[in-house]
Design an enzyme around this catalytic site. Structure first.
Site, PDB file in Angstrom:
ATOM      1  N   ASP A   1       0.828   5.797   9.277  1.00 39.56           N
ATOM      2  CA  ASP A   1      -0.091   4.959   8.498  1.00 39.56           C
ATOM      3  C   ASP A   1      -0.538   5.647   7.207  1.00 39.56           C
ATOM      4  O   ASP A   1      -1.206   6.684   7.237  1.00 39.56           O
ATOM      5  CB  ASP A   1      -1.344   4.629   9.309  1.00 39.56           C
ATOM      6  CG  ASP A   1      -1.037   3.974  10.646  1.00 39.56           C
ATOM      7  OD1 ASP A   1      -0.253   4.554  11.428  1.00 39.56           O
ATOM      8  OD2 ASP A   1      -1.592   2.897  10.917  1.00 39.56           O
ATOM      9  N   ASN A  39      -2.879   0.337   5.691  1.00 44.78           N
ATOM     10  CA  ASN A  39      -4.118   0.947   5.192  1.00 44.78           C
ATOM     11  C   ASN A  39      -3.954   1.499   3.782  1.00 44.78           C
ATOM     12  O   ASN A  39      -4.793   2.269   3.307  1.00 44.78           O
ATOM     13  CB  ASN A  39      -4.557   2.099   6.096  1.00 44.78           C
ATOM     14  CG  ASN A  39      -4.853   1.681   7.519  1.00 44.78           C
ATOM     15  OD1 ASN A  39      -4.337   2.266   8.462  1.00 44.78           O
ATOM     16  ND2 ASN A  39      -5.674   0.669   7.697  1.00 44.78           N
ATOM     17  N   HIS A  59      -4.735  -4.890   9.748  1.00 45.97           N
ATOM     18  CA  HIS A  59      -5.366  -5.066   8.433  1.00 45.97           C
ATOM     19  C   HIS A  59      -4.450  -5.792   7.443  1.00 45.97           C
ATOM     20  O   HIS A  59      -4.695  -5.764   6.235  1.00 45.97           O
ATOM     21  CB  HIS A  59      -5.767  -3.706   7.858  1.00 45.97           C
ATOM     22  CG  HIS A  59      -6.924  -3.069   8.552  1.00 45.97           C
ATOM     23  ND1 HIS A  59      -8.183  -3.637   8.593  1.00 45.97           N
ATOM     24  CD2 HIS A  59      -7.011  -1.908   9.267  1.00 45.97           C
ATOM     25  CE1 HIS A  59      -9.003  -2.853   9.277  1.00 45.97           C
ATOM     26  NE2 HIS A  59      -8.308  -1.802   9.707  1.00 45.97           N
TER      27      HIS A  59
END
Length: 264
Positions: A8, A40, A68
């Site tokens: 990530d 992210n 997200h």
């Protein structure tokens, strides 16, 4: 095939780390295809078209997402047109974008699939049955298949690894931002790692500024989290697969910091 999967990427610090580390990794390991989780990458929440281009320009061939995905609303305007980004496939059928894609680079072909877990996350469609359907679809196009399982619970991730053993070349976990030490090749030939880790600020809490996180834990009051600044760390995993069978032949974790990069 040699596949490099980057954990990530968190905020501008994480993006800067990718641009610093990736050239050295490409020189040392010569991966055919590079995939990164980018959910992210925009200030810790979501991704933008500009940031996606920044990552592609840095050498990433495909981007996976997670919970997200929709945090930057402009994604609704362009995700349908970007064939190299996959969002969790077990969102509702009406969701824009796609949950699987074919990535071609350096004479190799890789199917990438993105699935989101349900334990401690929103109750979306079953990740296991969704993975089954997509594995069947993608296996008609290539025997080289990567699954990014974006999930909170280690038990759910491990279960997915066993569920897909022998049907995917690589099953990696993302979302929890801490690299685990259980890299292995499962009995039927699937490389597995519960969590690849993150790329971004090393001295925050999962990439977020730690003072705000501590305040939240100590007071339970609403707190705005922002991406930390300062030194970064970089986590990824490198997997070799057999071209004829799609089975993994080796798996190696990668961990770099700003301090160790100078000796790389």
């Amino acid at each position: 095939m040699r596949i490099l999967f980057i954990g990530d990427i968190v905020g501008s610090v994480g993006r800067a780390a990718v641009k610093k580390v990736l050239p050295a990794l490409k020189t040392k390991y010569n991966p055919h295809i590079i995939i990164a989780n980018g959910e992210n990458s925009a200030a810790g929440r979501g991704i933008t078209a500009t940031i996606a281009k920044e990552l592609f320009d840095a050498g990433v061939h495909g981007i996976t997402m997670g919970n997200h995905t929709w945090d930057n609303r402009d994604i609704f305007e362009w995700i349908d047109d970007e064939q190299r980004i996959v969002r969790p496939a077990n969102y509702a059928p009406e969701a824009p974008g796609r949950g699987a894609a074919i990535i071609k680079a350096n004479g190799k072909t890789l199917a990438i699939i993105n699935i989101q877990g349900r334990t401690f996350l929103p109750p979306i469609d079953c990740p296991f049955r969704t993975a089954d359907a997509l594995i069947e679809e993608m296996s008609s196009k290539t025997n080289q298949i990567l699954v990014d399982f974006h999930a909170e619970a280690t038990s759910e991730k491990i279960a997915m690894g066993w569920h897909l053993d022998g049907r995917a070349s690589l099953v990696v976990g993302t979302h929890t931002h801490v690299q685990t030490n259980d890299d292995r090749i499962l009995p039927q030939g699937t490389a597995y790692l519960t969590d690849v880790g993150m790329v971004g600020p090393r001295d925050g809490v999962l990439g977020m500024e730690r003072t705000a996180v501590l305040h939240k834990f100590l007071t339970q009051l609403p707190t705005r989290f922002v991406v930390d600044e300062g030194d970064w760390h970089f986590h990824a995993v490198l997997v070799d697969t057999d071209d004829a069978t799609g089975k993994a032949t080796s798996i190696q974790k990668i961990r770099q910091t700003e301090e160790t990069l100078m000796f790389f």
